[in-house]
Design an enzyme around this catalytic site. Sequence first.
Site, mmCIF file in Angstrom:
data_model
loop_
_atom_site.group_PDB
_atom_site.id
_atom_site.type_symbol
_atom_site.label_atom_id
_atom_site.label_comp_id
_atom_site.label_asym_id
_atom_site.label_seq_id
_atom_site.Cartn_x
_atom_site.Cartn_y
_atom_site.Cartn_z
ATOM 1 N N ASP A 16 1.366 6.199 2.309
ATOM 2 C CA ASP A 16 0.702 4.912 2.502
ATOM 3 C C ASP A 16 -0.750 5.168 2.120
ATOM 4 O O ASP A 16 -1.446 5.919 2.794
ATOM 5 C CB ASP A 16 0.825 4.495 3.978
ATOM 6 N N ASP A 74 0.804 -1.233 0.000
ATOM 7 C CA ASP A 74 0.000 0.000 0.000
ATOM 8 C C ASP A 74 0.832 1.275 0.000
ATOM 9 O O ASP A 74 0.318 2.344 0.301
ATOM 10 C CB ASP A 74 -0.974 -0.005 1.186
ATOM 11 N N LYS A 88 5.470 1.523 15.663
ATOM 12 C CA LYS A 88 4.382 2.323 16.231
ATOM 13 C C LYS A 88 4.673 2.743 17.679
ATOM 14 O O LYS A 88 3.945 2.380 18.611
ATOM 15 C CB LYS A 88 3.055 1.554 16.167
HETATM 16 N N1 GDD Z 1 0.876 -11.757 3.156
HETATM 17 C C1 GDD Z 1 0.547 -11.040 4.222
HETATM 18 N N2 GDD Z 1 0.088 -11.688 5.342
HETATM 19 N N3 GDD Z 1 0.683 -9.691 4.176
HETATM 20 C C2 GDD Z 1 0.324 -8.987 5.269
HETATM 21 C C3 GDD Z 1 -0.180 -9.591 6.443
HETATM 22 C C4 GDD Z 1 -0.297 -11.028 6.469
HETATM 23 O O1 GDD Z 1 -0.696 -11.641 7.459
HETATM 24 N N4 GDD Z 1 -0.459 -8.603 7.337
HETATM 25 C C5 GDD Z 1 -0.146 -7.440 6.731
HETATM 26 N N5 GDD Z 1 0.299 -7.663 5.474
HETATM 27 C C6 GDD Z 1 0.735 -6.684 4.484
HETATM 28 C C7 GDD Z 1 -0.264 -5.564 4.226
HETATM 29 O O2 GDD Z 1 -1.145 -5.895 3.173
HETATM 30 C C8 GDD Z 1 0.644 -4.414 3.843
HETATM 31 O O3 GDD Z 1 0.988 -4.465 2.471
HETATM 32 C C9 GDD Z 1 1.902 -4.666 4.658
HETATM 33 O O4 GDD Z 1 1.874 -6.059 5.021
HETATM 34 C C10 GDD Z 1 1.976 -3.807 5.927
HETATM 35 O O5 GDD Z 1 0.795 -3.994 6.680
HETATM 36 P P1 GDD Z 1 -0.125 -2.754 7.100
HETATM 37 O O6 GDD Z 1 -1.272 -3.321 7.849
HETATM 38 O O7 GDD Z 1 -0.406 -1.874 5.935
HETATM 39 O O8 GDD Z 1 0.840 -2.070 8.135
HETATM 40 P P2 GDD Z 1 0.947 -0.524 8.551
HETATM 41 O O9 GDD Z 1 0.650 0.377 7.416
HETATM 42 O O10 GDD Z 1 0.143 -0.331 9.797
HETATM 43 O O11 GDD Z 1 2.515 -0.424 8.953
HETATM 44 C C11 GDD Z 1 3.519 -0.877 8.077
HETATM 45 O O12 GDD Z 1 3.741 0.063 7.052
HETATM 46 C C12 GDD Z 1 4.283 1.334 7.490
HETATM 47 C C13 GDD Z 1 4.473 2.153 6.235
HETATM 48 O O13 GDD Z 1 3.262 2.353 5.603
HETATM 49 C C14 GDD Z 1 4.816 -1.133 8.865
HETATM 50 O O14 GDD Z 1 5.726 -1.769 7.984
HETATM 51 C C15 GDD Z 1 5.414 0.173 9.391
HETATM 52 O O15 GDD Z 1 6.658 -0.081 10.003
HETATM 53 C C16 GDD Z 1 5.612 1.135 8.236
HETATM 54 O O16 GDD Z 1 6.098 2.386 8.736
HETATM 55 MG MG MG Z 2 -0.136 0.161 5.528
#
Ligand code: GDD
Ligand code: MG
Length: 359
Positions: A217, A109, A161
Site C-alpha cells: 500500500d 493506493d 483493523k
Molecule cells: N470514492 C471514495 N470515497 N473512495 C474512498 C473514500 C470515500 O469516501 N474513502 C476512502 N476511499 C478510497 C481510498 O482512496 C483508497 O483507495 C481506498 O478507498 C481505501 O482507503 P484507505 O484510506 O487507503 O484505507 P486503508 O489503507 O486504511 O485500508 C484499506 O486498504 C487496506 C489495504 O491497503 C482497507 O481496505 C483494508 O481492509 C485493506 O487491508
Molecule cells: Mg490505503
Amino acid sequence: MKALILVGGYGTRLRPLTLSYPKPLVEFCNKPMVLHQIEALAAVSVTEVILAVGYRPQVMDDFLQQQQKKLGIKITVSREEEPMGTAGPLKLAQPLLDDGEPFFVLNSDVTCRFPLADMIAAHKKHGGMGTILLTKADEPSKFGIVLYDAASMRVSAFREKPTEWVGNMANAGVYLLSPSVLQRIEMRPTSIEREVFPALAADGLLYAHELTGHWADVGQPKDYLIGMCMHLQAMRLENDAQLATGPTFIGNVLVDPSARIGSGCRIGPDVVIGANCVIEHGVRLKRSTLLPGCHVKSHTWIASSIIGWGCIIGSWVRIENTSVLGEDVVVHDEVLVNGGIVLPHKSVSEPILQPTVVL
Ligand code: GDD
Ligand code: MG
C-alpha cells in the site's frame, strides 16, 4: 467486464506530494499510480473503468481523457458530493457498474502484479458473491484481516483493523464482486470492510484468493519507498529491459529515457528517475524516487527520499531519511536535509537536522 477504482480521500498521508496532484496521479515507478491499475485491468479485457472520485476531479478528467485514447478503454468518473466511504461509491455508481456481470473493485493506493485473470477463474469456480485478494501482513492491525478455510477458501470472518491478534492474512484491496452484492449496499456513506464483507462472510458468500508475489500500500512515503523497491525487483525477475544497465548503475534502477545523467555518478540500488530530470556529474543516489523535471547539481547525495516535480537541488547537498520534497522546492548548495517534509515552492537554505515539516 467493468471495474471501479476507489479514489476518494485527500491523500493526506502522502503530503506534500498530494498538495500538487491527487494521489492516483502521483507517479510510482515512472507511471501514475492509477495507470498501473488501469493497464492491469485492460489486460484482462476490462472495457470500462469507473473512478469513484471525491477530490479534485477536474485534474483527473484531463489525465483520463488522454488515457482513454491511449489504452482504448472507457474511463468514467463517478463524483461524490460527500465522502461515501468504501462501499457507498459502489451503490452510487450502480447504474454505470451493473451490467449483470461480475466487476472488479480496487483501492487506488495498492500495488502488486495484479493476478486478475486468476481471480476471474476462482470466482467462476466457487460461485460465491465475492472474491478478495489476500496478502500476508507484518502489521495486521493496519489492515482488514481475513479468516478463511484453506481448503475451500471460503471466508468465515472479516475484521477491519483488529486491535487484537486474529490472523495475518490481509485484504489486499482488490475484489471481484457479483452484481448481487450491490443489493446489499445502502445509498449512504458506508464501509465495505466494516459492513459489507463481515455480512457476506457470515452468509458464507465470500471467498479468498492468495497473492503469491509482492504487495504494498503505497499511500505514505515510507511504504511508497518500500513498494518502489519491490516493484523494481519484480521488474528484475521479469528481465524487464527498461531497467538501466551500465557502470553508473547499481542494482535495480529505472531511468526515464528523457532524463540526462552526468559523468561519474553512482546510482542505485533502487532508484527511479523521472522524465526530463537532469543529474549533474558526481551525484550519488540510492533508494529514492525523483519525480519528473528535477535538477540535481553536482556532488549531491540523496538516499531514501522522494523528490517532487521540478525541484532544484544544489551542489554538495545531502538529503536522506525519508525526506519528501514537494513540487518546485529549491535546496541551496551544501545544505543537509534529514527527514525533512518540505511543502511545495519552498526554498531551503538552512540545514534540516531533525525530521521536521517545513511550512
Ligand atoms: N470514492 C471514495 N470515497 N473512495 C474512498 C473514500 C470515500 O469516501 N474513502 C476512502 N476511499 C478510497 C481510498 O482512496 C483508497 O483507495 C481506498 O478507498 C481505501 O482507503 P484507505 O484510506 O487507503 O484505507 P486503508 O489503507 O486504511 O485500508 C484499506 O486498504 C487496506 C489495504 O491497503 C482497507 O481496505 C483494508 O481492509 C485493506 O487491508
Ligand atoms: Mg490505503
